[in-house]
Design a protein around this motif. Structure first.
Motif, PDB file in Angstrom:
ATOM      1  N   TYR A 155       0.797  -1.216   0.000  1.00 57.51           N
ATOM      2  CA  TYR A 155       0.000   0.000   0.000  1.00 57.51           C
ATOM      3  C   TYR A 155       0.840   1.280   0.000  1.00 57.51           C
ATOM      4  O   TYR A 155       0.488   2.239  -0.677  1.00 57.51           O
ATOM      5  N   TYR A 156       1.923   1.273   0.741  1.00 64.23           N
ATOM      6  CA  TYR A 156       2.780   2.457   0.773  1.00 64.23           C
ATOM      7  C   TYR A 156       3.356   2.738  -0.611  1.00 64.23           C
ATOM      8  O   TYR A 156       3.285   3.852  -1.120  1.00 64.23           O
ATOM      9  N   GLY A 166       0.686   3.671  -3.185  1.00 58.40           N
ATOM     10  CA  GLY A 166       0.274   5.055  -2.945  1.00 58.40           C
ATOM     11  C   GLY A 166       1.298   6.050  -3.463  1.00 58.40           C
ATOM     12  O   GLY A 166       0.944   7.055  -4.099  1.00 58.40           O
ATOM     13  N   LYS A 167       2.569   5.783  -3.208  1.00 59.60           N
ATOM     14  CA  LYS A 167       3.629   6.672  -3.704  1.00 59.60           C
ATOM     15  C   LYS A 167       3.652   6.702  -5.238  1.00 59.60           C
ATOM     16  O   LYS A 167       3.884   7.756  -5.840  1.00 59.60           O
ATOM     17  N   TYR A 190      -3.580   4.577   0.772  1.00 59.49           N
ATOM     18  CA  TYR A 190      -3.016   4.662   2.123  1.00 59.49           C
ATOM     19  C   TYR A 190      -4.058   4.257   3.166  1.00 59.49           C
ATOM     20  O   TYR A 190      -3.747   3.550   4.127  1.00 59.49           O
ATOM     21  N   LEU A 212       2.107   4.450   6.982  1.00 62.34           N
ATOM     22  CA  LEU A 212       0.985   4.768   6.097  1.00 62.34           C
ATOM     23  C   LEU A 212       0.256   6.021   6.566  1.00 62.34           C
ATOM     24  O   LEU A 212      -0.168   6.838   5.749  1.00 62.34           O
ATOM     25  N   GLN A 213       0.128   6.195   7.865  1.00 62.51           N
ATOM     26  CA  GLN A 213      -0.493   7.403   8.411  1.00 62.51           C
ATOM     27  C   GLN A 213       0.317   8.631   8.016  1.00 62.51           C
ATOM     28  O   GLN A 213      -0.240   9.652   7.605  1.00 62.51           O
ATOM     29  N   ALA A 219       2.306   8.916   5.392  1.00 64.34           N
ATOM     30  CA  ALA A 219       2.145   9.121   3.953  1.00 64.34           C
ATOM     31  C   ALA A 219       0.786   9.738   3.647  1.00 64.34           C
ATOM     32  O   ALA A 219       0.678  10.635   2.805  1.00 64.34           O
ATOM     33  N   LEU A 220      -0.239   9.277   4.348  1.00 65.77           N
ATOM     34  CA  LEU A 220      -1.581   9.831   4.167  1.00 65.77           C
ATOM     35  C   LEU A 220      -1.600  11.305   4.555  1.00 65.77           C
ATOM     36  O   LEU A 220      -2.118  12.147   3.802  1.00 65.77           O
TER      37      LEU A 220
END
Length: 111
Positions: free
Chosen positions: A57-58, A61-62, A77, A96-97, A99-100
């Protein structure tokens, strides 16, 4: 011309196309080679078939952020945070938090 690492990963994938680590490694390798179409393909395969493979997911998302698809990055994320919570993986949840928050423009710096 394909890299030696990519050729080896494709061989591993051919012998076990359900191994989430190999799928993740392929996605990452294609991402590093700037082949976003194939990187997205393998990341989406992970999300659809191995939703508990939290590391996906990371990086997905990136990749969305790099491709100027912020809404999809945010959604990714958030999905990853749920997967991390379900696995009780606090470290991944925290990453993830962060990144979000960054994707949403809420990455505050301490004064």
């Amino acid at each position: 011309m394909q890299s030696t690492r990519l050729i080896k990963l494709l061989e591993f994938f051919e012998s076990d196309p359900n191994d989430p680590f190999v799928i993740y490694a392929l996605a990452t390798e294609y991402n590093n080679l700037n082949d976003t179409e194939k990187a997205f393909h393998y990341y989406h395969t992970l999300v659809n078939k191995h939703a508990d493979y939290v590391g996906t997911y990371y990086h997905l998302g990136k990749l969305y952020e790099k491709e100027q698809q912020k809404d999809k990055a945010i959604e990714t994320y958030q999905q990853g945070m749920l997967a991390a919570r379900n696995k009780r993986d606090n470290h991944a949840y925290s990453e993830l938090q962060g990144a979000l928050n960054s994707a949403m423009g809420m990455d505050y710096e301490d004064d």
